[in-house]
Design an enzyme around this catalytic site. Structure first.
Site, PDB file in Angstrom:
ATOM      1  N   LYS A  42      36.263  15.836  27.976  1.00 35.95           N
ATOM      2  CA  LYS A  42      35.845  16.972  27.151  1.00 35.95           C
ATOM      3  C   LYS A  42      37.017  17.457  26.293  1.00 35.95           C
ATOM      4  O   LYS A  42      38.100  17.750  26.809  1.00 35.95           O
ATOM      5  CB  LYS A  42      35.361  18.122  28.032  1.00 35.95           C
ATOM      6  N   ASP A  69      33.377  20.238  22.830  1.00 38.29           N
ATOM      7  CA  ASP A  69      32.927  21.547  23.312  1.00 38.29           C
ATOM      8  C   ASP A  69      33.437  22.639  22.367  1.00 38.29           C
ATOM      9  O   ASP A  69      34.424  23.315  22.656  1.00 38.29           O
ATOM     10  CB  ASP A  69      33.485  21.722  24.739  1.00 38.29           C
ATOM     11  N   LEU A  70      32.747  22.790  21.217  1.00 38.31           N
ATOM     12  CA  LEU A  70      33.180  23.803  20.242  1.00 38.31           C
ATOM     13  C   LEU A  70      32.184  24.955  20.132  1.00 38.31           C
ATOM     14  O   LEU A  70      32.405  25.904  19.390  1.00 38.31           O
ATOM     15  CB  LEU A  70      33.402  23.152  18.868  1.00 38.31           C
ATOM     16  N   LYS A  71      31.072  24.869  20.852  1.00 35.33           N
ATOM     17  CA  LYS A  71      30.100  25.969  20.956  1.00 35.33           C
ATOM     18  C   LYS A  71      29.785  26.592  19.599  1.00 35.33           C
ATOM     19  O   LYS A  71      30.045  27.783  19.368  1.00 35.33           O
ATOM     20  CB  LYS A  71      30.601  27.050  21.916  1.00 35.33           C
ATOM     21  N   PHE A  72      29.180  25.818  18.701  1.00 36.04           N
ATOM     22  CA  PHE A  72      28.894  26.328  17.357  1.00 36.04           C
ATOM     23  C   PHE A  72      27.897  27.485  17.386  1.00 36.04           C
ATOM     24  O   PHE A  72      26.907  27.457  18.125  1.00 36.04           O
ATOM     25  CB  PHE A  72      28.334  25.202  16.480  1.00 36.04           C
ATOM     26  N   HIS A  73      28.164  28.481  16.559  1.00 33.85           N
ATOM     27  CA  HIS A  73      27.289  29.661  16.446  1.00 33.85           C
ATOM     28  C   HIS A  73      27.491  30.225  15.042  1.00 33.85           C
ATOM     29  O   HIS A  73      28.467  30.920  14.768  1.00 33.85           O
ATOM     30  CB  HIS A  73      27.682  30.702  17.508  1.00 33.85           C
ATOM     31  N   ASP A  74      26.559  29.920  14.129  1.00 37.00           N
ATOM     32  CA  ASP A  74      26.697  30.366  12.739  1.00 37.00           C
ATOM     33  C   ASP A  74      25.305  30.269  12.113  1.00 37.00           C
ATOM     34  O   ASP A  74      24.314  30.034  12.816  1.00 37.00           O
ATOM     35  CB  ASP A  74      27.727  29.466  12.016  1.00 37.00           C
ATOM     36  N   PRO A  76      22.106  28.596  10.313  1.00 38.04           N
ATOM     37  CA  PRO A  76      21.588  27.252  10.571  1.00 38.04           C
ATOM     38  C   PRO A  76      22.216  26.150   9.715  1.00 38.04           C
ATOM     39  O   PRO A  76      22.583  25.089  10.226  1.00 38.04           O
ATOM     40  CB  PRO A  76      20.084  27.399  10.289  1.00 38.04           C
ATOM     41  N   ASN A  77      22.383  26.398   8.426  1.00 47.11           N
ATOM     42  CA  ASN A  77      22.923  25.360   7.540  1.00 47.11           C
ATOM     43  C   ASN A  77      24.340  24.953   7.938  1.00 47.11           C
ATOM     44  O   ASN A  77      24.671  23.764   7.992  1.00 47.11           O
ATOM     45  CB  ASN A  77      22.897  25.869   6.094  1.00 47.11           C
ATOM     46  N   THR A  78      25.160  25.948   8.259  1.00 55.21           N
ATOM     47  CA  THR A  78      26.554  25.663   8.633  1.00 55.21           C
ATOM     48  C   THR A  78      26.624  24.899   9.951  1.00 55.21           C
ATOM     49  O   THR A  78      27.373  23.933  10.083  1.00 55.21           O
ATOM     50  CB  THR A  78      27.345  26.990   8.725  1.00 55.21           C
ATOM     51  N   THR A 133      29.661  32.195  31.450  1.00 53.37           N
ATOM     52  CA  THR A 133      29.780  32.667  32.838  1.00 53.37           C
ATOM     53  C   THR A 133      30.812  33.796  32.957  1.00 53.37           C
ATOM     54  O   THR A 133      30.870  34.459  33.981  1.00 53.37           O
ATOM     55  CB  THR A 133      30.151  31.511  33.799  1.00 53.37           C
ATOM     56  N   GLY A 224      38.195  20.344  35.357  1.00 51.38           N
ATOM     57  CA  GLY A 224      39.468  20.354  34.657  1.00 51.38           C
ATOM     58  C   GLY A 224      40.637  20.316  35.609  1.00 51.38           C
ATOM     59  O   GLY A 224      41.037  19.259  36.105  1.00 51.38           O
ATOM     60  N   ARG A 225      41.183  21.514  35.907  1.00 46.50           N
ATOM     61  CA  ARG A 225      42.445  21.602  36.635  1.00 46.50           C
ATOM     62  C   ARG A 225      42.523  20.911  37.989  1.00 46.50           C
ATOM     63  O   ARG A 225      43.588  20.399  38.334  1.00 46.50           O
ATOM     64  CB  ARG A 225      42.863  23.072  36.733  1.00 46.50           C
TER      65      ARG A 225
HETATM   66  O1  C5P Z   1      39.960  23.731  34.941  1.00 44.23           O
HETATM   67  P1  C5P Z   1      38.501  24.028  35.122  1.00 44.23           P
HETATM   68  O2  C5P Z   1      37.814  23.043  36.044  1.00 44.23           O
HETATM   69  O3  C5P Z   1      38.252  25.465  35.510  1.00 44.23           O
HETATM   70  O4  C5P Z   1      37.884  23.796  33.663  1.00 44.23           O
HETATM   71  C1  C5P Z   1      36.550  24.086  33.380  1.00 44.23           C
HETATM   72  C2  C5P Z   1      36.264  23.783  31.960  1.00 44.23           C
HETATM   73  O5  C5P Z   1      34.923  24.185  31.677  1.00 44.23           O
HETATM   74  C3  C5P Z   1      37.116  24.523  30.949  1.00 44.23           C
HETATM   75  O6  C5P Z   1      37.284  23.656  29.824  1.00 44.23           O
HETATM   76  C4  C5P Z   1      36.316  25.740  30.573  1.00 44.23           C
HETATM   77  O7  C5P Z   1      36.556  26.172  29.264  1.00 44.23           O
HETATM   78  C5  C5P Z   1      34.897  25.186  30.676  1.00 44.23           C
HETATM   79  N1  C5P Z   1      33.886  26.196  30.956  1.00 44.23           N
HETATM   80  C6  C5P Z   1      33.900  27.017  32.079  1.00 44.23           C
HETATM   81  N2  C5P Z   1      32.901  27.929  32.271  1.00 44.23           N
HETATM   82  C7  C5P Z   1      31.913  28.027  31.390  1.00 44.23           C
HETATM   83  C8  C5P Z   1      31.875  27.208  30.265  1.00 44.23           C
HETATM   84  C9  C5P Z   1      32.904  26.291  30.081  1.00 44.23           C
HETATM   85  O8  C5P Z   1      34.792  26.926  32.902  1.00 44.23           O
HETATM   86  N3  C5P Z   1      30.955  28.867  31.608  1.00 44.23           N
END
Ligand code: C5P
Length: 250
Positions: A42, A69-74, A76-78, A133, A224-225
């Protein structure tokens, strides 16, 4: 990529590693190190903003699948035009905010399909973000002015996403059962907030283990981490995939 087990639905097809780093060198080090174990990565706002669209091409050229994962919100055309641009980069998944409305989502669906057809590439999965979240009921109602129960709002937005033709939504594992009940078994649920019991919670509050997220019906798990911050990311990744496989066998 050297994966011996590429069957759809296997753990190595379900885990998406969040490359939450600020430069290309760190990102590509992780991709190179982990590509033998799984094939989804991602790219979020931080890495995209630091390195630009080329990072998506580079990871995808390395043979991996990229969730942008850029979560677009604008308007509709954009959003439609930006979604087409991300598709042309070779992304396998991208997302938009459901709060942008049905027309915005529908236009994104059409744009992604058209761009993929023009480029003769597979159509990427288009995913909706319902309620972040990090939002509590207090913020949702007191600041965003939404007078619905948070869970009810998540469910309504997921349904709207489905009606607009999106492939699925990002959701917390705790919301997956409710979303499945509303949107059916084929609807994709991408779930962050996943932690193996042996990993640190970091800033995630309500967490679920990978095995539990699978049991609840997650289609893809964003991790992620626990992987990228581990002393040995490959070993951590293997441990997580092994735990998920053991759970599959039960
Ligand atoms: O390191 P970690 O496992 O917490 O990373 C979770 C990834 O998921 C991050 O890139 C975070 O931005 C993304 N994310 C999240 N909770 C959300 C939506 C996305 O943790 N509700």
């Amino acid at each position: 990529m050297g994966l011996t087990d590429q069957l759809p639905g296997r753990p190595n097809q379900k885990v998406i590693v969040a490359l939450d780093v600020d430069n290309r060198i760190k990102a590509m080090e992780l991709v190179t190190n982990l590509a033998s174990e799984l094939n989804w990565f991602k790219v979020g706002m931080e890495l995209f903003s630091a390195e630009g669209p080329q990072i998506v091409r580079e990871i995808s050229d390395a043979g991996a699948k990229v969730f942008v994962d850029l979560k677009f919100h604008d308007i509709p055309n954009t959003v439609a035009r930006a979604s087409a641009a991300i598709t042309r980069l070779g992304a396998a998944m991208l997302n938009v905010h459901c709060g942008g409305g049905k027309e915005m989502m529908q236009r994104a669906v059409e744009a992604v399909r058209e761009a993929a057809a023009q480029e003769r590439i597979p159509v990427p999965k288009l995913i909706g973000v319902t309620v972040l979240t990090s939002m509590s009921q207090t913020v949702l109602t007191g600041e965003a002015g939404v007078n619905r129960e948070l869970k009810e709002h998540v469910q309504a937005l997921a349904l709207l996403a489905k009606e607009a033709g999106l492939d699925g939504v990002v959701a917390s594992p705790q919301e997956v059962e409710m979303i499945r009940a509303a949107c059916g078994p084929e609807f994709i649920a991408v779930t962050p907030g996943v932690r193996p019991v042996w990993a640190a919670l970091n800033d995630q509050k309500r967490v679920t283990t990978p095995a539990e997220a699978l049991r609840l019906g997650s289609t893809y798990l964003v991790i992620g981490r626990p992987i990228t911050g581990a002393p040995d990311p490959k070993a951590a990744c293997r441990k997580i995939l092994q735990e998920m496989s053991n759970n599959d066998d039960k």
